[in-house]
Every structure is written in C-alpha cells, then in structure tokens.
Design an enzyme around this catalytic site. Structure first.
Site, PDB file in Angstrom:
ATOM      1  CG  LEU A 565      -2.161  -0.736   1.269  1.00 57.73           C
ATOM      2  CD1 LEU A 565      -2.765  -0.677   2.658  1.00 57.73           C
ATOM      3  CD2 LEU A 565      -3.114  -0.148   0.255  1.00 57.73           C
ATOM      4  CB  ALA A 566       1.972   3.405   1.807  1.00 57.96           C
ATOM      5  CG  ASP A 712       3.778  11.767  12.440  1.00 55.87           C
ATOM      6  OD1 ASP A 712       4.106  12.877  11.982  1.00 55.87           O
ATOM      7  OD2 ASP A 712       3.811  10.706  11.790  1.00 55.87           O
TER       8      ASP A 712
END
Ligand SMILES: *[C@@H]1O[C@H](CO)[C@@H](O)[C@H](O)[C@H]1NC(C)=O
Ligand SMILES: *[C@@H]1O[C@H](CO)[C@@H](O)[C@H](O)[C@H]1NC(C)=O
Ligand SMILES: *[C@@H]1O[C@H](CO)[C@@H](O)[C@H](O)[C@H]1NC(C)=O
Ligand SMILES: *[C@@H]1O[C@H](CO)[C@@H](O)[C@H](O)[C@H]1NC(C)=O
Ligand SMILES: *[C@@H]1O[C@H](CO)[C@@H](O)[C@H](O)[C@H]1NC(C)=O
Ligand SMILES: *[C@@H]1O[C@H](CO)[C@@H](O)[C@H](O)[C@H]1NC(C)=O
Ligand SMILES: *[C@@H]1O[C@H](CO)[C@@H](O)[C@H](O)[C@H]1NC(C)=O
Ligand SMILES: *[C@@H]1O[C@H](CO)[C@@H](O)[C@H](O)[C@H]1NC(C)=O
Ligand SMILES: *[C@@H]1O[C@H](CO)[C@@H](O)[C@H](O)[C@H]1NC(C)=O
Ligand SMILES: *[C@@H]1O[C@H](CO)[C@@H](O)[C@H](O)[C@H]1NC(C)=O
Ligand SMILES: *[C@@H]1O[C@H](CO)[C@@H](O)[C@H](O)[C@H]1NC(C)=O
Length: 867
Positions: A565-566, A712
């Site tokens: 996916l990433a 984050d």
C-alpha cells in the site's frame, strides 16, 4: 335597716372569700411536697413551655400520665424520668428532681444541662443515670459515691474534667460505666477496682494517664468490654492477661508496649491494639495455644512495631471480618493468604506490611470485602481480577504492580467509592473518570500510557437515514461473516497446513521474490522466520482465531509488491484479507528491533486497547523474527491529505516531507464510498473531520493518565473509515520506536511541527491547528500558493493565515470550494481556533478538550436540521 343588710352581706362575702383563699393555700401547700410538683417545677425551670410541649407535660392531667414520667404502682412516686433530647437547658435547679426520693432511672441525655443541684446527691435509690451528651463542664463531685445502688452510669460526651473521684469505691453495684469523650486527666483511681460488678468500662477519649491501678486485671470477674482507647495510659499486654471473660478489648491510641503475646486470652472477639508501641515477633503470639482464634471478629494491630511474619497462622481466624495489620515492622513476606479460611473478611488492611511477590489469587475469593488496602508494599505482577461486588474502597498505591487495570474491575463494582492506584506501573485509560479522579487516584503512573477502552464511547449517534441502512448492512455482513467463518473453520485450517508444507520447500524462492527491493535491507527477514506456522498472530478481539505468520504471508502473497500500500516512515504497509474476509492493513515496523520482544508485545497490547470511534484501531500484532508487525483495520476511504488535495487515485504523494509517511494508496476502485470527495467540499463535512480528529486527540490527552502524545498529527494521519468517520492513525508508534529512530521521525513533519522543541500534548495541538487551517483553506501546510495583498509572500500556511486573522481578514483564506456551502462566519471562527492552536507559545494554545468545545460551538446544522 339598709346599713344592717349591707353589713351582713359584707360579712358573709368576706367569710366566703376567706374560706376559698384558705382552700387554695392548702392545695398549694399539699402539692409543694409531691413528686408532681417537683417534676412540673423542673420542666418549667428548664425552659420547657407547657403549651408548646404539651406532649411532654400537660398541666391539666396527672404527672404520672406524662410521656417521660414513670410512677410506682400506687401512682404516688415517680420512679423514672426519661427525658432525652427535649432542649432542657442550664443547671438543674434545687427542689426539682433532687427531691424525687424514689427515683431509680434518670435519663436526661442529649440536652444542654450544665450542672447538678445541691440536693441531687440524695437520690439514693438511683440505679440508672444517663447524662450523656450534655454540657457539663465541671469536676465530677465525689458525692457520686452516695449512689450505692447505681448500676449504669453514662456521662459520655460532656466536658467533665479533673480527676475521677476515688469514691467509686462505694459503687458496688455498678455494671456499666461510660465516661467516653470527656476531659478527665488523672490516673484511673484505685477506687474503681472495688466495682466488682462491672461488665462494661468505657473510659475512652479522655486524658487518663499513668498505669492501670493495682489489681485492675483481677477486679472485674464479669467484665466483657473494656475501652481505654485514646488516652495516655502506660502498660503492657500482661495487664489484661487475667481478664478471662472479656470479649471486647480496645486500648488503641495509648502507650502500651512490650509483647502482644499475653493479650490473646479468653473469648476475645474484638481486639483493637492500634497505635501503641507493641513490639516483638508476631509468630510468638501463640496461634496454636488454648486461645480460640475462631472467636475473633475484629483484629486491629495497626501502627505498632510488631515484627516477624504474620501469614502462617492466620488461617485459624475463621470468623474474622476486620483485619488491620497496617504499618508495623513485619519482615518481608510473600502475600499468601489462606483466604478460604478468611472468607468472611469485610475489611483487610495490609498497608505497609512489607509484602512482596504477587497479590494472592485467593483474594478473589473474599466475596464480602468492602475495603482492601494493600498500599505501601512491594507487590509486583499483574492485578488479579477483583470481581467482588461489595468493594467500596480499594487502595493499591505505592507498589510495583504492572499491567493494565482491567476496566471490568471498576465497572463491575457498583459500590466503589474510593480507589487509589497511584505510584505503580499500572496502566489505565478511560475518559469516564473525571479529571480530578485521574489526578488523585492515578498519581505517578508510568510513562507508558494507561489504556483501556471506554465502552460508552462506542455508543455513537447513528445517522438518521444512512444509519439504519448501515446498521442493517453491518448486521447482514456480520451474519455472513459468521457463517463464512464457521464454514471456513476446517477448510482454511487444512489449507494453511498444506501451505506450510509447501512453504518449507520454497523458502529460497520467497527470499528472492521478497518485497524489499527498496531502501530497507530486510530482504532476508521473511526467511529468518523459521517456521511461519508456529509464529502466532495476536488478534486482540478474536483470541480464538489462531492466525499465524503464515496466514499473513498468504494474505499478502508473501509480502508481494502488488499488495504494497505504501512505504511509510515506520516501514512498508501491505494490504490483505485474512481468513473470514477481514480486511487489514499490515504494517511491518522495520525499526522496531531496539525493543525486546517482550517490551514490544506489551506496548502493542497497550495500543490495542486504545479504542475510540475516531481512532484507527490496532487489531493485532505479530512478532516475527526481528520484525514487529502491526495489524490495523483497513480504512476504506483513504486519508485526508489525499482527499483534500484531490490527488489522482493510486498516486502517491510526492512532496519530500510526506514520503516518509505511510500513505494509503487508494485501491483499484479508488474511494469505495462514492461521495466522500463530494462531501469533502462542504463546510459541514470538513467540520465533522475537524471535530472527530479533535475528539481523538482529546481522548489521547485527557482520557489517559498520563496523556498519550501522538507526536505526528498531520492530514495524512487522518483516515476516513467505511462510514466516512474521521479516524486518527499511528498513535503510539513514535513511542515504540523510541530513541532508535532519528530525530526527524519523532519530531514530526515540516509544516506541522511547532516552533518549540519540547514534546508535550501542546505539540499535538499545534499539529491539529494546521489540519484545521488546511480543512478551511484547502491549502497545504507548506509549498502552496499563499496569495497576499502585501506581496510579502508568507512562507507557509500558518504564517499566512495568522497574518490574515490578525488583520481581521480571515475570510479571504477560506477555500472557495466550501465558501458557499455554509455559514462563512463559522469558517472564520474556525480559522481563529486554528490561530489559537498554532500560537508560538505552547502555554497559549488551548487544550484539546477546549478545542472540542470551541469546535462544537461552530458546528453547522445538519442538512435535515436546517429545514
Ligand atoms: C409557649 O409556646 C406558645 C406557643 O408556641 C407561645 O405562644 C408562648 O409565648 C410560649 N410561652 C413561653 C413562656 O415561652
Ligand atoms: C391535657 O389533658 C387533658 C386531660 O387529660 C386533655 O383533655 C387535654 O386534651 C390535654 N391537652 C393536650 C394539649 O394534650
Ligand atoms: C444514654 O443515652 C444515650 C443517648 O440517648 C444512649 O445512646 C446510651 O445508650 C444511654 N446509655 C446507657 C448506659 O443506657
Ligand atoms: C471544657 O473544659 C475546659 C476546662 O476544663 C475548657 O477549657 C473548655 O473550654 C471546655 N470545653 C467546652 C466545649 O465546654
Ligand atoms: C476503639 O475506640 C475508639 C475510640 O472510642 C474508636 O474510635 C474505635 O472505633 C474503637 N475500636 C473498635 C474496634 O471498636
Ligand atoms: C503455645 O500453645 C501450645 C498449645 O497450648 C503450648 O503447648 C505451647 O507451650 C505454647 N507456646 C508458648 C510460647 O506459649
Ligand atoms: C494453617 O496453616 C498451617 C501452615 O501454614 C497448617 O499447618 C495448619 O494446619 C493450618 N490450619 C488450619 C486450621 O487450616
Ligand atoms: C489502613 O490502616 C492505616 C494505618 O492504621 C490507615 O492509615 C489507613 O487509613 C487504613 N486504610 C483504610 C483504607 O482504612
Ligand atoms: C519494582 O520492580 C522492579 C523490577 O522488578 C525492581 O527493579 C524494583 O526494585 C521494584 N521496586 C520496588 C519498590 O519494589
Ligand atoms: C516501574 O517499573 C520500572 C521498570 O520495570 C521500575 O524501574 C520502577 O521501579 C517501577 N516503578 C515502581 C513505582 O515500582
Ligand atoms: C492516593 O495515594 C497517593 C499516594 O499515597 C496520595 O498522594 C493520593 O492523595 C491518594 N489519592 C486518593 C484519592 O486517595
């Protein structure tokens, strides 16, 4: 003639007058010597109003019929006056009750009486005298010795002072004496040892001092109850060793010392030796001696200096309800309770008793426990399941306990009034507690976040129309899933096993076709996992699904690039379906290797317990060789960054700062829930995303003690789930990586990082502020066009918007796409909230809880509500 008549009438009438007057005088004289007179006189003088207190005395009826008066059989003499709580005030006057020669019972308790009359001491028939709870502030006259027949004397709750008269010698009939709570400050007179009939002595809460008089221990053969508590009396345990009939002994708060051994004699039921100076080895208390421990109901040895180990023999105290051994000098011992023998315990206080080891599991069998105090010990390990419903007061503070506080512990305890988990390594997270509770009952918990789910948070409002459909769809899906699971249960297992066999022979091939052709050099890690089918995958909610690492391999076609996916900042993310059609995102945490397996597992278990409708749930994890693999619910509708900036589906964000995040590549079909792009161009939907994200952060900050800092917060961390609810992801991961990751990772992304360096919840507030500005302006935090009238190009979103807001020109920053979809005033207010959140000084930024409140104030009406 007329004169004579007048004269006769005068004489006659004067004669008549004389005779009536005489009658009245006679009547008064006869009344003056009756009990009737003394009693009514008494009430009158003590401020009782006959018309307002007719229930007490009614002058038109006989005294003996009055409520508080008791007469002898002939109705001549008063033998009892029971007049508590009537508001009688001041000193008792002479010629009132002091003259009631036959009076046996006098109860004037709970009034405001201050002194005796001089004729009081002639009440020689008196047997009961209760003056408790009055306002006597005098020395007790030695005339008390006149009451030779006195059986019960209660002077408690007054302010008698000075010494206790020695004339007690004469009170040979005295059975009960209660001087509790006065100011006597003498030694206990020898005279009292002549009161051989005494059954109950209460001298507590005075200032008696010195030693007990000689012969005190043998003087009272019938004594059952002795309370000397709260004085300054000196002595030793042996002072009581000859009191063979005593069942209640309370000498707490005195100056007794020596060994406690001799005390345990006879049929004792209640023993309170607390706050003395007893010492010696507890095991010398002869638990196997003739003393019958099974009589004992209440034992308080707290606040002494007793040593030794106490557990070995406690098992004989079958009927104990109250046990307090707190604050002694016991030697180290493990917490072993022969609990089944102590099943009646309602109060257990072992605070500061040098306990080590774990909390005995047997404690769960104390089903009547109301108070449990194990504070200030060295107890370690996990909490047992404390499921007793009766518990009201729990103190586990200042130990070394670890693990989670099971929510069930607190939820299943309907009577709980007070609890304290402070100063342990326990974790808990629940926004149901007030901030005050979190602050006082969870002081000093470790820096790993206390976590637990709060089920009430899951009861979210269903959308009016869509909600029903969704619920139905969900129900059907669930039923199908269940059926599929059942059908699959055998089939899948068999398949897996077959696959395992195959796998062994294909190991090499896997390595070659491994997924990590990119920057990480983990190409061999899959191969390092020796027997994939033996490496368990932990799925929190469904512990019965026996997934293993080999299931992850098959779900991702051996972590094939096609399922990638990433490439996130923490490692690659794969997409897969686990057996049963569970759609997951599988994140391989490449940097995770600095933690021990155990630490990583603990941390991941914690993360798995964080549940909130606006957080992406961690479903499970797997520790495979060096790798930590986190398994998340798959988020169907992509992340806010991609959605907001209309990125073509399937294309990764290319800006430098965001390549190190795990962007979810939209799947082949793009966004599944058609309409999110459309929805995203309304103010209403953007507000919803802002509020949901704020709620998630407020939960992490304020629902947990200590707070979880996300570290984050950015648009690409906010996902939209199947229901288009915003969900924040990646919380807690920064911690797993700890110091091993370079600073960049922990500091956050450019454009989202606050100007200050320290990481506090307020750094998240800053990041959230940036997201809020993005949502309203439709502009990226950095690298976008920020049109400015002054031609002084603002370097980033924050400084651009802040400049406009400061000049009251916020409305210029609003995204043209949403400007007409709602109340522009609300959008401008939203920018002001973003302004507050992005303040340079952390202290000036609002808390996330406040942000939630602010955002709720500008909540647009739903379309249906607008009509
Ligand atoms: C007695 O009580 C009645 C009724 O409360 C009141 O009217 C009267 O003044 C009182 N008398 C005295 C002497 O307090
Ligand atoms: C007082 O006693 C008389 C005689 O028994 C009775 O008639 C009267 O009601 C009583 N008064 C009150 C206030 O109880
Ligand atoms: C004295 O009166 C008080 C209050 O009415 C009561 O609690 C106490 O038991 C009485 N004392 C004795 C010895 O009966
Ligand atoms: C009790 O008596 C002492 C003196 O013996 C006096 O100082 C104190 O004020 C008294 N307290 C009350 C409440 O009357
Ligand atoms: C002992 O006496 C003190 C003072 O009266 C009291 O507070 C305490 O509760 C008593 N202990 C027991 C076990 O009755
Ligand atoms: C303890 O009690 C047992 C049994 O009554 C007796 O044999 C023993 O001598 C006692 N020990 C002490 C130290 O009192
Ligand atoms: C109490 O425990 C001891 C060992 O700690 C054991 O020897 C004794 O038999 C037990 N007594 C009872 C009544 O269970
Ligand atoms: C336990 O005993 C200690 C010492 O007496 C006391 O300070 C503490 O309040 C007690 N705990 C409870 C819960 O009663
Ligand atoms: C708590 O447990 C840790 C680890 O087991 C140990 O090192 C520490 O000494 C314990 N602390 C106390 C107060 O018992
Ligand atoms: C918590 O655990 C750590 C590490 O296991 C230990 O060093 C520390 O002493 C513990 N805290 C308490 C209060 O015991
Ligand atoms: C819990 O215990 C800690 C440490 O002893 C104390 O500071 C705190 O006040 C206690 N909290 C409550 C609610 O009793």
């Amino acid at each position: 003639m007329g004169f004579a008549l007048f004269g006769t009438i005068f004489i006659l009438s004067s004669l008549f007058l004389k005779s009536t007057l005489g009658q009245q005088q006679e009547q008064q004289q006869s009344m003056a010597n009756t009990d009737e007179f003394f009693i009514s006189h008494f009430f009158e003088k003590m401020g009782i109003n006959s018309s307002s207190s007719s229930h007490v005395y009614n002058l038109s009826s006989s005294v003996c019929s009055w409520e508080s008066v008791f007469c002898d059989a002939k109705q001549e003499n008063v033998i009892g006056l029971i007049a508590p709580n009537l508001g009688l005030t001041g000193p008792i006057p002479d010629n009132t009750i002091g003259k009631l020669k036959k009076l046996q019972h006098l109860d004037l308790s709970t009034n405001q009486i201050t002194d005796f009359p001089s004729d009081f001491w002639s009440l020689v028939s008196i047997k009961t005298l209760n003056l408790s709870n009055n306002k006597f502030s005098i020395n007790l006259p030695s005339n008390i010795g006149n009451f030779g027949l006195l059986e019960r004397l209660d002077l408690s709750f007054n302010n008698f002072s000075g010494s206790l008269p020695d004339s007690f010698t004469s009170l040979a009939s005295l059975q009960v004496v209660n001087l509790n709570r006065n100011q006597f400050d003498s030694i206990i007179p020898l005279g009292i040892t002549s009161c051989h009939s005494l059954i109950s002595i209460d001298l507590s809460c005075n200032s008696f001092h010195g030693s007990l008089p000689h012969g005190f221990d043998t003087a009272f053969p019938k004594l059952k109850s002795l309370n000397l508590a709260g004085n300054g009396i000196k002595g030793r345990g042996s002072d009581f060793s000859k009191m063979v009939s005593i069942t209640y002994l309370n000498i707490s708060n005195n100056l007794f010392k020596g060994s406690v051994v001799e005390i345990f004699q006879g049929p004792l039921e209640v023993v309170d030796l607390s706050s003395n100076q007893f010492e010696g080895h507890i095991s010398k208390v002869n638990f196997s001696s003739t003393f019958d421990w099974s009589h004992l109901v209440h034992l308080d040895l707290s606040d002494n200096q007793i040593s030794g180990q106490f557990f070995s023999d406690l098992n004989q105290t079958h009927n104990l309800k109250h046990l307090n051994l707190a604050n002694n000098r016991f030697s180290k011992q493990t917490f072993i309770l022969h609990i089944h023998e102590l099943h009646g315990l309602e109060y257990l206080n072992l605070s500061k008793t040098n306990l080590i080891g774990r909390i005995a599991d047997g404690i769960t069998m104390l089903t009547r426990l109301k108070t449990l105090d194990l504070s200030n010990n060295h107890l370690a390990g996990k909490l047992p399941v404390l499921s007793f419903k009766t518990l009201q007061n729990l103190d586990l503070s200042n130990n070394n306990l670890t693990g989670d506080i099971p929510m069930s512990l607190l939820q299943k305890l309907p009577w709980m009034e007070r609890f304290n988990f402070s100063y342990n390594n326990l974790t808990l997270c629940d926004s149901e507690f007030s901030l005050e509770t979190l602050r006082s009952a969870f002081i000093g918990c470790s820096n790993s976040c206390p976590i637990a789910a709060n089920p009430t948070l899951f009861k979210r409002k269903t959308h009016r129309h869509r909600g029903l459909e969704l619920a139905l769809a969900l129900a059907i899906t669930l039923v199908c899933l269940l059926v599929a699971l059942l059908l699959c249960a055998f089939g899948c297992r068999r398949k897996t096993r077959m696959w395992d066999v195959k796998q062994e022979s294909c190991n090499e091939e896997h390595t070659i076709s491994g997924p990590f052709s990119f920057k990480t050099d983990s190409t061999t890690w899959v191969a390092d996992v020796k027997v994939a089918s033996l490496v368990p995958v932990v799925i929190f909610e469904k512990p019965l699904l026996n997934f293993t690492f080999s299931d992850l391999l098959s779900a991702t076609s051996n972590f094939d690039r096609d399922t990638l996916l990433a490439e996130g900042r923490f490692g690659p993310v794969y997409r897969g379906f686990l057996a049963g059609g569970v759609h997951v995102a599988i994140k391989v945490l490449v940097h995770g290797s600095t933690m021990t397996d155990h630490e990583a597992a603990t941390e991941l278990e914690h993360l798995g317990r964080i549940k909130h409708p606006n957080l992406v749930p961690l479903m499970g994890y797997c520790l495979a060789g060096e790798q930590r693999i986190a398994i998340y619910d798959y988020m169907e509708n992509g992340n806010l960054h991609n959605l907001l900036y209309d990125l073509p589906l399937g294309v990764q964000v290319t800006e430098d700062w965001s390549t190190d995040t795990w962007e979810e590549e939209a799947n082949e079909n793009g966004i599944q829930n058609v309409g999110s792009e459309v929805l995203l161009i309304t103010w209403q939907f953007r507000h919803k995303i802002a509020l949901g994200t704020a709620r998630a952060l407020a939960f992490l900050h304020h629902g947990c003690s200590p707070p979880i800092i996300h570290r984050d917060v950015k648009a690409s961390s906010v996902y939209l789930d199947y229901n288009l609810e915003p969900r924040l992801s990646d919380f807690g991961l920064a911690k797993i990586f700890g110091n091993s990751v370079d600073d960049e990772t922990t500091r956050g992304c450019p454009g989202y990082a606050p100007p200050d360096d320290t990481i506090t919840p307020k750094s998240d507030v800053y990041g959230f502020g940036v997201i809020l500005l993005e949502l309203i302006t439709g502009k990226k935090p950095v690298g976008d066009e920020y049109p400015d009238d002054d031609n002084s190009k603002a370097p980033n979103l924050v400084s651009w918007v802040r400049g406009l807001v400061r000049m009251n020109r916020g409305s210029r920053a609003i995204d043209p796409k949403i400007r007409t979809t709602g109340d522009e005033g609300q959008m401008v207010e939203g920018l002001k909230i973003g302004y507050l959140c992005t303040a340079d000084l952390p202290a000036k930024r609002p808390s996330m809880q406040q942000v939630v409140g602010l955002l709720k104030d500008i909540e647009p009406l739903r379309a249906s509500e607008e009509i």
